[in-house]
Write a protein that holds these residues in place. Sequence first.
Motif, short mmCIF file in Angstrom:
data_model
loop_
_atom_site.label_atom_id
_atom_site.label_comp_id
_atom_site.label_asym_id
_atom_site.label_seq_id
_atom_site.Cartn_x
_atom_site.Cartn_y
_atom_site.Cartn_z
N MET A 1 -40.46 -66.80 51.20
CA MET A 1 -39.10 -67.25 51.35
C MET A 1 -38.71 -68.12 50.15
O MET A 1 -39.52 -68.90 49.65
CB MET A 1 -38.95 -68.06 52.64
N ILE A 2 -37.48 -67.97 49.71
CA ILE A 2 -36.95 -68.79 48.63
C ILE A 2 -35.69 -69.46 49.15
O ILE A 2 -34.76 -68.80 49.60
CB ILE A 2 -36.62 -67.96 47.38
N LYS A 3 -35.66 -70.77 49.09
CA LYS A 3 -34.50 -71.55 49.50
C LYS A 3 -33.76 -71.99 48.26
O LYS A 3 -34.31 -72.71 47.43
CB LYS A 3 -34.95 -72.77 50.33
N LYS A 4 -32.51 -71.52 48.08
CA LYS A 4 -31.71 -71.89 46.91
C LYS A 4 -30.79 -73.05 47.28
O LYS A 4 -30.18 -73.05 48.34
CB LYS A 4 -30.89 -70.72 46.42
N ILE A 5 -30.69 -74.01 46.35
CA ILE A 5 -29.84 -75.17 46.55
C ILE A 5 -28.91 -75.31 45.35
O ILE A 5 -29.36 -75.41 44.22
CB ILE A 5 -30.68 -76.46 46.69
N ASP A 6 -27.62 -75.33 45.62
CA ASP A 6 -26.62 -75.51 44.58
C ASP A 6 -26.39 -77.01 44.39
O ASP A 6 -25.89 -77.68 45.28
CB ASP A 6 -25.32 -74.82 44.98
N CYS A 7 -26.78 -77.52 43.24
CA CYS A 7 -26.61 -78.95 42.94
C CYS A 7 -25.62 -79.15 41.79
O CYS A 7 -25.60 -80.22 41.18
CB CYS A 7 -27.95 -79.58 42.58
N LEU A 8 -24.82 -78.15 41.51
CA LEU A 8 -23.84 -78.27 40.42
C LEU A 8 -22.84 -79.38 40.76
O LEU A 8 -22.29 -79.41 41.85
CB LEU A 8 -23.11 -76.95 40.19
N GLY A 9 -22.68 -80.30 39.84
CA GLY A 9 -21.76 -81.41 40.04
C GLY A 9 -22.36 -82.61 40.74
O GLY A 9 -21.71 -83.64 40.85
N LEU B 1 -27.33 -81.11 35.67
CA LEU B 1 -27.79 -82.45 35.34
C LEU B 1 -29.08 -82.35 34.51
O LEU B 1 -30.12 -81.94 35.02
CB LEU B 1 -28.04 -83.23 36.63
N SER B 2 -28.99 -82.69 33.25
CA SER B 2 -30.11 -82.48 32.33
C SER B 2 -31.36 -83.26 32.71
O SER B 2 -32.48 -82.81 32.45
CB SER B 2 -29.70 -82.82 30.91
N CYS B 3 -31.24 -84.42 33.32
CA CYS B 3 -32.41 -85.23 33.65
C CYS B 3 -33.06 -84.82 34.98
O CYS B 3 -34.13 -85.32 35.32
CB CYS B 3 -32.04 -86.71 33.70
#
Length: 73
Positions: free
Chosen positions: A1-9, A38-40
């Motif tokens: 299983m792969i859980k994708k998380i959108d953290c854009l912004g 987020l680069s860091c």
Amino acid sequence: MIKKIDCLGDFCPLPLLKAQQEYKRIKSGEKVVLITDLSCASSNIRDAFEDEKCIVEDEEEIPGIWQITIKKL
């Protein structure tokens, strides 16, 4: 299983907190994939997961957009 998380912004430390929350839910062999601008975030996640039994990989998919994959071993 792969859980994708959108953290854009999302600002720090939200991507890390979301990754930690999902990591607790997955089983060995499964992955959490974060998409972030987020680069860091990558270095923060690597540091936070240093003592976990996992593999952390990151790739800049598009300039300024990273995909960070955490696979639980």
